[in-house]
Design a protein around this motif. Structure first.
Motif, PDB file in Angstrom:
ATOM      1  N   PRO A 320      -3.254   4.850 -19.599  1.00 20.29           N
ATOM      2  CA  PRO A 320      -2.261   3.780 -19.408  1.00 20.29           C
ATOM      3  C   PRO A 320      -2.426   3.113 -18.041  1.00 20.29           C
ATOM      4  N   ILE A 321      -2.091   1.840 -17.992  1.00 21.15           N
ATOM      5  CA  ILE A 321      -2.323   1.062 -16.771  1.00 21.15           C
ATOM      6  C   ILE A 321      -1.575   1.647 -15.569  1.00 21.15           C
ATOM      7  N   VAL A 322      -0.453   2.309 -15.823  1.00 21.26           N
ATOM      8  CA  VAL A 322       0.297   2.939 -14.724  1.00 21.26           C
ATOM      9  C   VAL A 322      -0.552   4.015 -14.041  1.00 21.26           C
ATOM     10  N   VAL A 323      -1.461   4.634 -14.820  1.00 25.42           N
ATOM     11  CA  VAL A 323      -2.316   5.684 -14.255  1.00 25.42           C
ATOM     12  C   VAL A 323      -3.561   5.072 -13.616  1.00 25.42           C
ATOM     13  N   SER A 324      -4.211   4.123 -14.335  1.00 22.36           N
ATOM     14  CA  SER A 324      -5.476   3.580 -13.820  1.00 22.36           C
ATOM     15  C   SER A 324      -5.237   2.671 -12.618  1.00 22.36           C
ATOM     16  N   THR A 325      -4.197   1.826 -12.687  1.00 23.68           N
ATOM     17  CA  THR A 325      -3.947   0.847 -11.615  1.00 23.68           C
ATOM     18  C   THR A 325      -2.443   0.709 -11.382  1.00 23.68           C
ATOM     19  N   PRO A 326      -1.830   1.711 -10.739  1.00 22.28           N
ATOM     20  CA  PRO A 326      -0.371   1.621 -10.564  1.00 22.28           C
ATOM     21  C   PRO A 326       0.063   0.394  -9.770  1.00 22.28           C
ATOM     22  N   ASN A 327      -0.881  -0.202  -8.983  1.00 20.12           N
ATOM     23  CA  ASN A 327      -0.506  -1.382  -8.200  1.00 20.12           C
ATOM     24  C   ASN A 327      -0.673  -2.696  -8.944  1.00 20.12           C
ATOM     25  N   HIS A 328      -1.211  -2.625 -10.157  1.00 21.67           N
ATOM     26  CA  HIS A 328      -1.326  -3.822 -10.996  1.00 21.67           C
ATOM     27  C   HIS A 328       0.103  -4.331 -11.268  1.00 21.67           C
ATOM     28  N   PRO A 329       0.307  -5.649 -11.363  1.00 22.54           N
ATOM     29  CA  PRO A 329       1.680  -6.142 -11.602  1.00 22.54           C
ATOM     30  C   PRO A 329       2.348  -5.454 -12.804  1.00 22.54           C
ATOM     31  N   ALA A 330       1.560  -5.161 -13.864  1.00 27.51           N
ATOM     32  CA  ALA A 330       2.164  -4.504 -15.036  1.00 27.51           C
ATOM     33  C   ALA A 330       2.529  -3.062 -14.706  1.00 27.51           C
ATOM     34  N   GLY A 331       1.660  -2.398 -13.944  1.00 24.61           N
ATOM     35  CA  GLY A 331       1.942  -1.015 -13.526  1.00 24.61           C
ATOM     36  C   GLY A 331       3.243  -0.972 -12.741  1.00 24.61           C
ATOM     37  N   LYS A 332       3.369  -1.963 -11.836  1.00 23.82           N
ATOM     38  CA  LYS A 332       4.594  -2.003 -11.010  1.00 23.82           C
ATOM     39  C   LYS A 332       5.831  -2.221 -11.873  1.00 23.82           C
ATOM     40  N   CYS A 333       5.700  -3.100 -12.908  1.00 25.43           N
ATOM     41  CA  CYS A 333       6.847  -3.358 -13.806  1.00 25.43           C
ATOM     42  C   CYS A 333       7.301  -2.046 -14.445  1.00 25.43           C
ATOM     43  N   PHE A 334       6.341  -1.294 -14.985  1.00 22.03           N
ATOM     44  CA  PHE A 334       6.712  -0.055 -15.676  1.00 22.03           C
ATOM     45  C   PHE A 334       7.364   0.933 -14.694  1.00 22.03           C
ATOM     46  N   ILE A 335       6.812   1.011 -13.488  1.00 25.90           N
ATOM     47  CA  ILE A 335       7.360   1.976 -12.516  1.00 25.90           C
ATOM     48  C   ILE A 335       8.795   1.562 -12.136  1.00 25.90           C
ATOM     49  N   GLU A 336       9.001   0.237 -11.991  1.00 23.57           N
ATOM     50  CA  GLU A 336      10.356  -0.241 -11.669  1.00 23.57           C
ATOM     51  C   GLU A 336      11.352   0.111 -12.783  1.00 23.57           C
ATOM     52  N   ILE A 337      10.903  -0.059 -14.040  1.00 19.34           N
ATOM     53  CA  ILE A 337      11.787   0.240 -15.174  1.00 19.34           C
ATOM     54  C   ILE A 337      12.118   1.737 -15.188  1.00 19.34           C
ATOM     55  N   ALA A 338      11.096   2.568 -14.937  1.00 22.77           N
ATOM     56  CA  ALA A 338      11.333   4.021 -14.906  1.00 22.77           C
ATOM     57  C   ALA A 338      12.328   4.362 -13.794  1.00 22.77           C
ATOM     58  N   ARG A 339      12.171   3.677 -12.660  1.00 21.82           N
ATOM     59  CA  ARG A 339      13.074   3.952 -11.540  1.00 21.82           C
ATOM     60  C   ARG A 339      14.514   3.613 -11.915  1.00 21.82           C
ATOM     61  N   SER A 340      14.710   2.457 -12.567  1.00 23.87           N
ATOM     62  CA  SER A 340      16.104   2.113 -12.881  1.00 23.87           C
ATOM     63  C   SER A 340      16.661   3.034 -13.973  1.00 23.87           C
ATOM     64  N   LEU A 341      15.810   3.484 -14.901  1.00 20.67           N
ATOM     65  CA  LEU A 341      16.303   4.430 -15.913  1.00 20.67           C
ATOM     66  C   LEU A 341      16.703   5.741 -15.236  1.00 20.67           C
ATOM     67  N   ARG A 342      15.843   6.189 -14.304  1.00 21.46           N
ATOM     68  CA  ARG A 342      16.148   7.455 -13.613  1.00 21.46           C
ATOM     69  C   ARG A 342      17.487   7.327 -12.869  1.00 21.46           C
ATOM     70  N   ASN A 343      17.683   6.174 -12.229  1.00 19.94           N
ATOM     71  CA  ASN A 343      18.936   5.998 -11.489  1.00 19.94           C
ATOM     72  C   ASN A 343      20.146   5.988 -12.409  1.00 19.94           C
ATOM     73  N   CYS A 344      19.998   5.352 -13.592  1.00 17.10           N
ATOM     74  CA  CYS A 344      21.198   5.263 -14.437  1.00 17.10           C
ATOM     75  C   CYS A 344      21.451   6.592 -15.165  1.00 17.10           C
ATOM     76  N   LEU A 345      20.501   7.512 -15.139  1.00 14.79           N
ATOM     77  CA  LEU A 345      20.726   8.792 -15.830  1.00 14.79           C
ATOM     78  C   LEU A 345      20.992   9.924 -14.846  1.00 14.79           C
ATOM     79  N   LYS A 346      21.203   9.603 -13.587  1.00 13.73           N
ATOM     80  CA  LYS A 346      21.432  10.662 -12.590  1.00 13.73           C
ATOM     81  C   LYS A 346      22.690  11.420 -12.879  1.00 13.73           C
TER      82      LYS A 346
END
Ligand SMILES: Nc1ncnc2c1ncn2[C@@H]1O[C@H](COP(=O)(O)OP(=O)(O)OP(=O)(O)O)[C@@H](O)[C@H]1O
Ligand SMILES: [Mg+2]
Length: 346
Positions: A320-346
């Protein structure tokens, strides 16, 4: 003055004793009426525990009294009498998966919108953020997670006779695709799908996980229902593409989660736009439908993911692009989404 919506919102602060979920998302609020500063609420519990009923009543009254303009509060709690057969509840056999803190389902009403791509990338994004993650493919007829995660080894069997999931990019993966050979089409009927999904949750050694992501097949069929009946889900993420034809089925997906009392964590708009080699932004499926629909349905909008050849290539190559290129704009999008999910499930 306060409205019914204010009352409902206030009640979202009341957790069901022993659960991380609130009484509204569990669908326990049956009636709300309000007039001249007096609030009446009827709650219908499925459990006969008097202690739980008392705690919910007191907590509900406490939060409602803090609403501006409320003078008098009456909360009535109805519950099945102890010992007598409670009404058959399809969710009474739900059990938490041992060791798993949060279970999140990735769904959409429609096929091919990128659920599996989003599931694989979000799983890797949670891992990137330091979480312990599992990814369960509940698509029995068209499993794509093994390919997308580059996992092809069969699960082994532990001494406790549990299936030990193989690991790809640090994520524990389970899929029917790991158990069957490529050529075997699955022609099972509903009950076998239910049994398989139950085993994928309860007979797999997931061990300690912060998040178990579940990739669902399109639609609202056996797999979805079996999942909801087997475990209490902490939330559902709906994936859509921007055009109206997809959004109609998003509403169905939302309605399904609402019906089984699974909170909607938000909507992800996939394939939002494409950037041509000359830099021009091309909105192949239109744009902004996911955000508009999220607003209309009062659920969070989690983000938009453009079309990138690298996303498709990452899926086909098992990285997945998050693994191969986490700095790719798409990688960043996925990481941001994961971050907001993690925050809302704390
Ligand atoms: N943002 C994107 N950019 C480029 N390609 C994408 C994107 N999202 C998904 N794809 C590609 O589109 C195809 C369909 O995606 P995917 O298999 O994730 O959809 P799905 O919703 O899981 O489908 P199904 O309903 O069959 O389970 C895949 O080849 C995937 O690589
Ligand atoms: Mg899929």
């Amino acid at each position: 003055m306060f409205t019914q919506a204010d009352i409902q919102n206030a009640l979202k602060a009341v957790k069901y004793p022993g659960f991380s979920r609130d009484i509204v998302s569990f669908g326990l609020v049956k009636e709300i009426s309000a007039a001249d500063g007096a609030v009446n609420v009827l709650l219908q519990l499925t459990s006969a525990s008097p202690a739980a009923a008392q705690q919910i009543k007191e907590e509900s009254e406490r939060v409602l009294k803090t609403l501006p303009g409320v003078i008098q509060v009456h909360v009535e709690v109805q519950q099945p009498a102890a010992g007598q057969g409670a009404p058959a509840n399809p969710f009474e056999n739900q059990n938490r998966v041992p060791g798993v803190k949060r279970v999140i389902a990735i769904a959409s009403g429609k096929g091919g919108v990128g659920k599996s791509t989003v599931s694989a990338n979000l799983a890797c994004a949670f891992k990137h953020l330091g979480a312990k993650v599992g990814l369960l493919d509940c698509d029995i007829y068209g499993p794509s997670i093994p390919l997308m995660m580059g996992v092809h080894e069969k699960p082994t069997i532990s001494e406790q006779e549990q299936l030990v999931p193989p690991v790809g990019h640090g994520v524990k993966v389970m899929s029917i695709g790991l158990l069957l050979t490529d050529e075997q089409p699955v022609i099972w009927r509903g009950p076998m799908i239910t049994k398989t999904i139950q085993q994928f949750l309860m007979a797999v050694e997931w061990s300690e996980l912060d998040f178990l992501l579940v990739d669902l097949p399109p639609g609202t069929g056996d797999a979805q229902l079996s999942l909801c009946q087997t475990v209490p889900l902490d939330g559902g993420v709906i994936v859509t593409t921007p055009q109206e034809a997809s959004l109609g089925v998003v509403r169905k997906g939302i309605a399904m989660f609402n019906k089984v009392n699974v909170p909607i964590l938000g909507i992800v708009e996939n394939m939002s736009y494409f950037t041509a080699p000359n830099g021009e932004r091309v909105e192949i499926f239109g744009h902004g439908g996911g955000r508009t629909e999220a607003g209309r349905q009062s659920v969070p909008f989690l983000g938009e993911i453009p079309i990138f050849t690298e996303i498709r290539e990452g899926g086909d190559q098992g990285t997945p692009i998050v693994v191969s290129t986490p700095n790719h704009p798409a990688g960043k999008c996925f990481i941001e989404i994961a971050r907001s999910l993690r925050n809302c499930l704390k």
